[in-house]
Design a protein around this motif. Structure first.
Motif, mmCIF file in Angstrom:
data_model
loop_
_atom_site.group_PDB
_atom_site.id
_atom_site.type_symbol
_atom_site.label_atom_id
_atom_site.label_comp_id
_atom_site.label_asym_id
_atom_site.label_seq_id
_atom_site.Cartn_x
_atom_site.Cartn_y
_atom_site.Cartn_z
ATOM 1 N N UNK A 76 0.828 -1.204 0.000
ATOM 2 C CA UNK A 76 0.000 0.000 0.000
ATOM 3 C C UNK A 76 0.864 1.256 0.000
ATOM 4 N N UNK A 77 1.961 1.222 0.757
ATOM 5 C CA UNK A 77 2.854 2.383 0.820
ATOM 6 C C UNK A 77 3.491 2.660 -0.538
ATOM 7 N N UNK A 78 3.863 1.611 -1.253
ATOM 8 C CA UNK A 78 4.458 1.794 -2.581
ATOM 9 C C UNK A 78 3.440 2.361 -3.565
ATOM 10 N N UNK A 79 2.197 1.876 -3.478
ATOM 11 C CA UNK A 79 1.155 2.413 -4.364
ATOM 12 C C UNK A 79 0.881 3.880 -4.061
ATOM 13 N N UNK A 80 1.008 4.252 -2.783
ATOM 14 C CA UNK A 80 0.768 5.649 -2.402
ATOM 15 C C UNK A 80 1.845 6.583 -2.940
ATOM 16 N N UNK A 81 2.995 6.027 -3.291
ATOM 17 C CA UNK A 81 4.010 6.859 -3.945
ATOM 18 C C UNK A 81 3.541 7.273 -5.332
ATOM 19 N N UNK A 82 2.804 6.390 -6.005
ATOM 20 C CA UNK A 82 2.287 6.680 -7.337
ATOM 21 C C UNK A 82 0.957 7.433 -7.272
ATOM 22 N N UNK A 83 0.167 7.128 -6.254
ATOM 23 C CA UNK A 83 -1.138 7.776 -6.090
ATOM 24 C C UNK A 83 -1.236 8.299 -4.650
ATOM 25 N N UNK A 84 -0.737 9.539 -4.413
ATOM 26 C CA UNK A 84 -0.669 10.092 -3.048
ATOM 27 C C UNK A 84 -2.014 10.182 -2.338
ATOM 28 N N UNK A 85 -3.118 10.230 -3.089
ATOM 29 C CA UNK A 85 -4.419 10.347 -2.433
ATOM 30 C C UNK A 85 -4.769 9.109 -1.619
ATOM 31 N N UNK A 86 -4.062 8.003 -1.840
ATOM 32 C CA UNK A 86 -4.270 6.807 -1.025
ATOM 33 C C UNK A 86 -3.892 7.053 0.438
ATOM 34 N N UNK A 87 -3.068 8.080 0.689
ATOM 35 C CA UNK A 87 -2.658 8.381 2.063
ATOM 36 C C UNK A 87 -3.713 9.170 2.832
ATOM 37 N N UNK A 88 -4.744 9.663 2.146
ATOM 38 C CA UNK A 88 -5.781 10.449 2.820
ATOM 39 C C UNK A 88 -6.375 9.647 3.981
ATOM 40 N N UNK A 89 -6.659 10.351 5.069
ATOM 41 C CA UNK A 89 -7.211 9.704 6.248
ATOM 42 C C UNK A 89 -8.615 10.214 6.545
#
Length: 396
Positions: A149-162
């Motif tokens: 998930x962390x690697x995907x968030x590098x490509x799609x930063x919106x995955x880090x939204x809380x």
């Protein structure tokens, strides 16, 4: 039951189990895919269960780890995904479409609706925004092949939204979009768990694109799944079928009718087998013993278990949520428990009274199996995710 309906007793049910579940020595498999195909599904909630369940059924247990990893992550003949009762299993790849349509679609719809609702309550972006993030994340995963998930968030930063979940409640928490979205995509059959970050005992997995599969009619898929399972676990009652699949009783009955399941008589009442499977089944000529892990698909295969597991053993062998721990089997029934100590020793205890001659034979056979498990596990140490009273006692 009426005339012409055959009674299948406990002894024959245990004989079927030993052969069809690949536990008797003569029935052991050559490869992990054969094990999964014979059992339909391997419990995957605890990653170690998959390997321990395979190892108990391979003719050459020394190949357990390498062969299972190869099947899961290189050959892709096995896939880890959500299935019955919203539980993670390892399935033969050829069954992924059947499992997805028969058990996953309804759960997936509830999971996505729940995520959208929770995000809306927290004032997070709407479903359209979520869909855009989803498409971007799937594209990134396709490019990478496998990713955390962390690697995907590098490509799609919106995955880090809380966003805050269950605000004001005792179980209030903060979720990330990645955590919830990837879970939804897993249930929807768009992603699967890939290679773990650590060893075969690790519970931290990368994600991978799901193998392509056709979209099947739900009723057709349910009938197909039931046919596979009954061929392995029949006879089984409606209660067993409803529990194992997680379906409504109307769906179970529809699937039974669709495959032309044959009614038989068992101690619990009416049971079912696949058409043509009501005839006598002779047991293996040689007695057999097995050490099965917690959550093993045989131990957890039926809701009504008295024919292979005495009720008085349950408090020692199950946790409070109904998860079975490591069990010792002798000729088709549970007779004890086992555990691994910190130094790697496999310890076990018989909990059932046996006649002296049978007890001596059982102890000798179980000792052989314990050494077999110790040898193939080598330096690996496994603590079951769901610990039971007897496993805790033995592992000290």
């Amino acid at each position: 039951m009426g005339d012409g309906v055959r009674y299948i007793g406990v002894a024959e049910r245990r004989a079927r189990l030993g052969l069809r579940h690949r536990l008797a020595g003569v029935a052991r498999a050559k490869a992990p895919a054969e094990v999964a195909e014979s059992l339909v599904a391997l419990h995957g909630t605890d990653p170690a269960t998959v390997y321990l369940a395979v190892g108990a059924r391979l003719a050459d247990a020394a190949t357990t780890v390498t062969a299972t990893e190869r099947a899961l992550y290189e050959e892709r003949t096995l896939v880890r995904m959500h299935g019955m009762r919203h539980t993670v299993f390892v399935f033969p790849t050829g069954l992924t479409a059947v499992v997805h349509a028969s058990t996953g679609l309804a759960v997936a719809a509830r999971e996505r609706a729940s995520l959208v609702k929770d995000m809306a309550k927290a004032g997070a972006p709407d479903a359209a925004w979520l869909k855009e993030v989803e498409e971007s994340a799937l594209a990134a995963l396709a490019r990478r092949g496998q990713a955390t998930a962390a690697e995907l968030a590098q490509d799609e930063p919106r995955l880090r939204e809380q966003f805050v979940y269950a605000a004001g409640k005792s179980y209030e928490g903060v979720h990330t979009v990645a955590t919830r979205l990837l879970r939804v995509l897993g249930v929807e059959g768009k992603v699967v768990r890939g290679r773990p970050l650590g060893s075969w005992t690790s519970s931290q997995f990368r994600w991978a694109p799901a193998p392509e599969h056709p979209e099947l009619d739900v009723a057709q898929a349910q009938a197909e799944l039931l046919r596979h399972w009954l061929a392995v676990c029949g006879p089984a009652t409606e209660a067993d079928l409803k529990w194992w699949t997680g379906w409504r009783v109307t769906e179970v009955r529809r699937a039974l009718a669709a495959i032309g399941a044959q009614a038989v008589s068992v101690d619990e009442g009416t049971g079912y087998v696949v058409d043509g499977d009501a005839g006598p089944v002779a047991g293996p000529e040689e007695p057999w013993a097995a050490l099965l892990p917690g959550l093993d698909p045989t131990a957890m295969g039926w809701q009504q278990r008295d024919w292979y597991l005495a009720p008085e053993l349950r408090p020692s062998l199950f946790d409070r949520s109904g998860n079975v721990g490591p069990t010792v089997w002798w000729n088709g029934r549970v007779v004890g428990a086992w555990a691994q100590r910190a130094d790697g020793e496999i310890v076990w205890r018989l909990l059932t009274d046996l006649e002296p001659a049978e007890r001596s034979a059982a102890e000798a056979a179980v000792a052989v199996e314990a050494e077999r498990v110790r040898e193939w596990m080598g330096p690996a140490r496994v603590t079951p995710r769901f610990r039971t009273p007897m496993e805790r006692e033995l592992s000290k």
